[in-house]
Write an enzyme that holds these catalytic residues in place. Structure first.
Site, PDB file in Angstrom:
ATOM      1  N   LYS A 179      -1.392  -6.863  -9.239  1.00 40.40           N
ATOM      2  CA  LYS A 179      -2.375  -6.693  -8.108  1.00 40.40           C
ATOM      3  C   LYS A 179      -1.885  -6.059  -7.103  1.00 40.40           C
ATOM      4  CE  LYS A 179      -2.892  -8.224  -4.576  1.00 40.40           C
ATOM      5  NZ  LYS A 179      -3.342  -7.219  -3.464  1.00 40.40           N
ATOM      6  N   GLU A 213       9.324  -4.364  12.916  1.00 36.03           N
ATOM      7  CA  GLU A 213       9.059  -3.193  12.089  1.00 36.03           C
ATOM      8  C   GLU A 213       7.710  -2.887  12.451  1.00 36.03           C
ATOM      9  OE1 GLU A 213       7.855  -4.171   7.920  1.00 36.03           O
ATOM     10  OE2 GLU A 213       9.095  -2.427   7.260  1.00 36.03           O
ATOM     11  N   SER A 273       5.520  -6.930   3.286  1.00 38.41           N
ATOM     12  CA  SER A 273       6.164  -7.231   4.546  1.00 38.41           C
ATOM     13  C   SER A 273       6.898  -8.460   4.383  1.00 38.41           C
ATOM     14  CB  SER A 273       4.978  -7.329   5.604  1.00 38.41           C
ATOM     15  OG  SER A 273       4.266  -8.220   5.181  1.00 38.41           O
ATOM     16  N   CYS A 303       9.608   1.604   3.283  1.00 41.83           N
ATOM     17  CA  CYS A 303      10.466   0.559   3.490  1.00 41.83           C
ATOM     18  C   CYS A 303      12.119   0.954   3.890  1.00 41.83           C
ATOM     19  CB  CYS A 303      10.588  -0.502   2.510  1.00 41.83           C
ATOM     20  SG  CYS A 303      11.213   0.138   0.998  1.00 41.83           S
ATOM     21  N   PHE A 346       0.973  -1.298  -0.144  1.00 39.25           N
ATOM     22  CA  PHE A 346       0.070   0.001  -0.059  1.00 39.25           C
ATOM     23  C   PHE A 346       0.871   1.270  -0.021  1.00 39.25           C
ATOM     24  CE2 PHE A 346       1.028   0.058   4.699  1.00 39.25           C
ATOM     25  CZ  PHE A 346       1.121   1.255   4.700  1.00 39.25           C
ATOM     26  N   GLU A 351      -5.106  -3.503  -2.072  1.00 37.95           N
ATOM     27  CA  GLU A 351      -6.405  -3.195  -1.902  1.00 37.95           C
ATOM     28  C   GLU A 351      -6.817  -2.121  -0.971  1.00 37.95           C
ATOM     29  OE1 GLU A 351      -4.500  -5.739  -0.472  1.00 37.95           O
ATOM     30  OE2 GLU A 351      -5.683  -7.001   0.955  1.00 37.95           O
ATOM     31  N   ARG A 352      -5.591  -1.658  -0.413  1.00 36.90           N
ATOM     32  CA  ARG A 352      -5.888  -0.553   0.515  1.00 36.90           C
ATOM     33  C   ARG A 352      -5.490   0.735  -0.160  1.00 36.90           C
ATOM     34  NH1 ARG A 352      -2.315  -2.031   5.869  1.00 36.90           N
ATOM     35  NH2 ARG A 352      -1.337  -3.584   4.521  1.00 36.90           N
TER      36      ARG A 352
HETATM   37  P1  NAD Z   1       1.744  -6.526   3.237  1.00 39.37           P
HETATM   38  O1  NAD Z   1       2.685  -7.653   3.070  1.00 39.37           O
HETATM   39  O2  NAD Z   1       0.500  -6.600   4.024  1.00 39.37           O
HETATM   40  O3  NAD Z   1       0.968  -6.478   1.463  1.00 39.37           O
HETATM   41  C1  NAD Z   1       1.699  -6.737   0.483  1.00 39.37           C
HETATM   42  C2  NAD Z   1       0.729  -7.300  -0.549  1.00 39.37           C
HETATM   43  O4  NAD Z   1       0.557  -8.797  -0.170  1.00 39.37           O
HETATM   44  C3  NAD Z   1      -0.613  -6.561  -0.779  1.00 39.37           C
HETATM   45  O5  NAD Z   1      -0.793  -6.745  -2.040  1.00 39.37           O
HETATM   46  C4  NAD Z   1      -1.579  -7.718  -0.247  1.00 39.37           C
HETATM   47  O6  NAD Z   1      -2.733  -7.711  -0.697  1.00 39.37           O
HETATM   48  C5  NAD Z   1      -0.964  -9.055  -0.519  1.00 39.37           C
HETATM   49  N1  NAD Z   1      -1.152  -9.844   0.924  1.00 39.37           N
HETATM   50  C6  NAD Z   1      -1.287  -9.298   2.299  1.00 39.37           C
HETATM   51  N2  NAD Z   1      -1.503 -10.421   3.136  1.00 39.37           N
HETATM   52  C7  NAD Z   1      -1.416 -11.470   2.386  1.00 39.37           C
HETATM   53  C8  NAD Z   1      -1.435 -13.138   2.688  1.00 39.37           C
HETATM   54  N3  NAD Z   1      -1.663 -13.489   3.817  1.00 39.37           N
HETATM   55  N4  NAD Z   1      -1.399 -13.915   1.597  1.00 39.37           N
HETATM   56  C9  NAD Z   1      -1.186 -13.464   0.389  1.00 39.37           C
HETATM   57  N5  NAD Z   1      -0.950 -12.189   0.060  1.00 39.37           N
HETATM   58  C10 NAD Z   1      -0.954 -11.277   0.979  1.00 39.37           C
HETATM   59  O7  NAD Z   1       2.467  -5.266   3.244  1.00 39.37           O
HETATM   60  P2  NAD Z   1       1.708  -3.908   3.182  1.00 39.37           P
HETATM   61  O8  NAD Z   1       1.349  -3.649   4.440  1.00 39.37           O
HETATM   62  O9  NAD Z   1       0.905  -3.511   2.014  1.00 39.37           O
HETATM   63  O10 NAD Z   1       2.976  -2.894   2.943  1.00 39.37           O
HETATM   64  C11 NAD Z   1       3.988  -2.618   3.854  1.00 39.37           C
HETATM   65  C12 NAD Z   1       5.215  -3.743   3.791  1.00 39.37           C
HETATM   66  O11 NAD Z   1       5.810  -3.519   2.752  1.00 39.37           O
HETATM   67  C13 NAD Z   1       6.269  -3.290   5.041  1.00 39.37           C
HETATM   68  O12 NAD Z   1       6.679  -4.362   5.604  1.00 39.37           O
HETATM   69  C14 NAD Z   1       7.307  -2.389   4.306  1.00 39.37           C
HETATM   70  O13 NAD Z   1       8.565  -2.548   4.794  1.00 39.37           O
HETATM   71  C15 NAD Z   1       7.425  -3.326   3.078  1.00 39.37           C
HETATM   72  N6  NAD Z   1       7.953  -2.795   1.748  1.00 39.37           N
HETATM   73  C16 NAD Z   1       9.224  -3.197   1.547  1.00 39.37           C
HETATM   74  C17 NAD Z   1       9.729  -2.475   0.257  1.00 39.37           C
HETATM   75  C18 NAD Z   1      11.072  -2.919  -0.285  1.00 39.37           C
HETATM   76  O14 NAD Z   1      11.361  -2.344  -1.246  1.00 39.37           O
HETATM   77  N7  NAD Z   1      11.630  -4.009   0.580  1.00 39.37           N
HETATM   78  C19 NAD Z   1       9.060  -1.521  -0.279  1.00 39.37           C
HETATM   79  C20 NAD Z   1       7.769  -1.027   0.153  1.00 39.37           C
HETATM   80  C21 NAD Z   1       7.217  -1.850   1.089  1.00 39.37           C
END
Ligand code: NAD
Length: 503
Positions: free
Chosen positions: A178, A385, A231, A286, A154, A181-182
């Site tokens: 994809k 985190e 994450s 991140c 998101f 969704e937020r």
């Molecule tokens: P998230 O992991 O909750 O969601 C990321 C994606 O995974 C979304 O599209 C979501 O729909 C999907 N998802 C969520 N739960 C899932 C599950 N149980 N099974 C399958 N798919 C699932 O992350 P977020 O809260 O949207 O974003 C923040 C996180 O992303 C933080 O941990 C941040 O550090 C990380 N991030 C990392 C980078 C990087 O380059 N390393 C960049 C941006 C964000």
């Protein structure tokens, strides 16, 4: 009870908006007011299948489109993104909550990846070796993989998908995105801009959804590669499951970025940049700085400077020009962050600035800059985190202790050092086990013509994202060995059963 009809965010498959086949939806909140501003469709496996089918059918034609045409299309798309930069920034801000200048910043960094992808004719140039053996030449080139998928977080609704699709598409692949969704609407606008630029239907598709959609992507037999950013637990899961189904995977995870401040640093400069790196985007980056490592006797003056600067930050709705820091993305995130502030107090850390005391009108998801001092490595505040505007100070005695602290930590996305010493900076950059390092630069996100990625639990898979590693990730290498025998040359038809060696 309000009877207002809220907008629905649809999928975009094969060049058209579609309601798809699943009737599940999720709310899209306005983080600045706490109100539901839309519903987003949540795809089922049939919707993923429809998008992959469209991408699969579009692939042969797109892969065969000349590299110059693909490059021109990227130029057209790039110009449209630039023209609509403010429109896109407003959509990002409205759904994510970040302030407009910050949203513009992420658009500009995304645009730089499109700039890079415009140079695809140069990036896809192969290698050629003449006469590697008698009458034999050898050359290599790269070809697209097929249908590639992107799963995005998101916190950068525009930039993170732009780390993926411009390079995937410029290299000749078709794409299924994809988004989170937020914060889903930016990607539909981007799909419209691709269509306006002349991209054939089916080359770029957007399917909204949650875990159900993600699982359908990970298992789909016609998807060749998956780029994931999110994450760490989900990155690990995505990497394992998609790799098991034979796909190429790059999965970027979470972070806990340390910034070390040495006694010889300009403390006002360091404090200023720690504050910007820690609280920009309400800490939801991140590459946010979440741990300040104070070396020797810098802690007292540094924390005092940070306190003053943190308390001066103007908090308010992202779309209001006076705001410097907006809300966090959801009520759930707000509660999680407040929970960490309580746990830090319980664990005995010194709460210097309490973000729970923020004073903003309405029911938005606001939490102010929070600063803790005397945090130790066992505390949840340090280990997890938090992904919010919570910056913690850990005190250590020496640069060597700071390096050990960083290397004992399993998060390894980015880190920074503030110092006036070239020798200290060099020791730091050579010793830390982290992917991206800043020297007097708090948020060292590499430019688009370099690649972006962490180590350890911040990246699963061998490839960093965008830049040269992005081109390598989205293409197969091919090496061709050629001989054109002359019938008139005596002996040219002879062969041997031994392994071929150069003659
Ligand atoms: P998230 O992991 O909750 O969601 C990321 C994606 O995974 C979304 O599209 C979501 O729909 C999907 N998802 C969520 N739960 C899932 C599950 N149980 N099974 C399958 N798919 C699932 O992350 P977020 O809260 O949207 O974003 C923040 C996180 O992303 C933080 O941990 C941040 O550090 C990380 N991030 C990392 C980078 C990087 O380059 N390393 C960049 C941006 C964000």
């Amino acid at each position: 009870m309000s009877t207002a009809i809220v907008r629905t965010v649809h999928h975009r498959i094969d060049g058209r908006e579609t309601a798809g086949q699943s009737n599940r939806t999720a709310p899209v909140w306005n983080p600045a007011t706490g109100e539901r501003q839309a519903n987003v469709l949540l795809a089922g496996p049939a919707d993923i299948d429809a998008a992959v089918k469209a991408a699969h059918e579009a692939f042969p034609g797109w892969a065969d489109t000349s590299v110059m045409r693909r490059s021109r299309l990227m130029f057209a798309f790039r110009n449209l993104v630039e023209k609509h930069l403010d429109d896109l920034a407003r959509i990002v801000s409205a759904e994510h909550g970040k302030v407009l200048d910050d949203a513009r910043g992420e658009l500009i960094r995304g645009l730089e990846v499109i700039d890079f992808a415009c140079g695809i004719p140069h990036l896809l140039k192969g290698e050629y070796s003449d006469q590697v053996s008698t009458d034999i030449d050898l050359f290599s080139f790269r070809q697209p993989l097929g249908v590639c998928a992107g799963i995005a977080p998101f916190n950068f609704p525009a930039m993170v998908p732009m780390w993926m699709h411009p390079i995937a598409i410029a290299t000749g692949n078709t794409f299924v995105l994809k988004p989170s969704e937020r914060a889903p609407s930016t990607s539909n606008f981007v799909a419209e801009l691709y269509a306006e630029a002349g991209l054939p239907d089916g080359v770029f598709n957007v399917v909204h959804g949650d875990k159900v959609a993600v699982d359908a992507i990970l298992d789909h037999p016609d998807i060749a590669a998956v780029s994931f950013v999110g994450s760490t637990p989900i990155a690990r899961y995505v990497h394992a499951r998609a790799t098991a189904s034979g796909k190429r995977v790059q999965a970027l995870g979470g972070a806990k970025n340390h910034a070390v401040v040495l006694p010889d640093a300009d403390l006002d400069y360091a404090a200023e940049h720690l504050i910007a790196g820690g609280y920009g985007s309400a800490g939801q980056r991140c590459m946010a700085i979440s741990v300040a490592v104070a070396v020797g006797d810098v802690a007292e003056p540094l924390v005092e400077l940070m306190r003053v600067k943190a308390q001066a930050i103007k908090i308010g709705p992202g779309l209001e020009a006076a705001s410097e820091m907006g809300p966090v993305v959801s009520r759930e995130a707000l509660e999680r962050i407040r929970g960490y502030i309580s746990s830090g107090i319980d664990a005995g850390a010194d709460l210097v600035v309490d973000g729970r005391e923020v004073d903003v009108q309405g029911d938005g998801f606001f939490v102010g800059p929070t600063l803790f001092d005397r945090v130790t490595p066992e505390m949840d505040l340090y280990r997890d985190e938090i992904f919010g505007p919570v910056l913690v100070v850990v005190r250590v005695d020496s640069l060597e202790d700071a390096i050990d602290l960083i290397n004992d930590n399993n998060w390894a996305n980015g880190t920074a050092i503030f110092t006036a010493s070239g020798q200290a900076a060099r020791l730091f950059q050579r010793s830390v086990q982290v992917g991206m390092i800043g020297v007097n630069v708090p948020v060292p996100v590499p430019m688009a013509f370099y690649s972006f990625g962490g180590w350890k639990q911040s990246l699963f898979g061998a490839h960093h994202i965008h830049g040269p590693e992005g081109v390598a990730f989205y293409t197969h290498a091919k090496a061709v060995t050629t001989r054109w025998p002359e019938e008139t040359k005596a002996g040219n038809h002879r062969s041997h059963l031994h392994f071929p060696t150069a003659v």
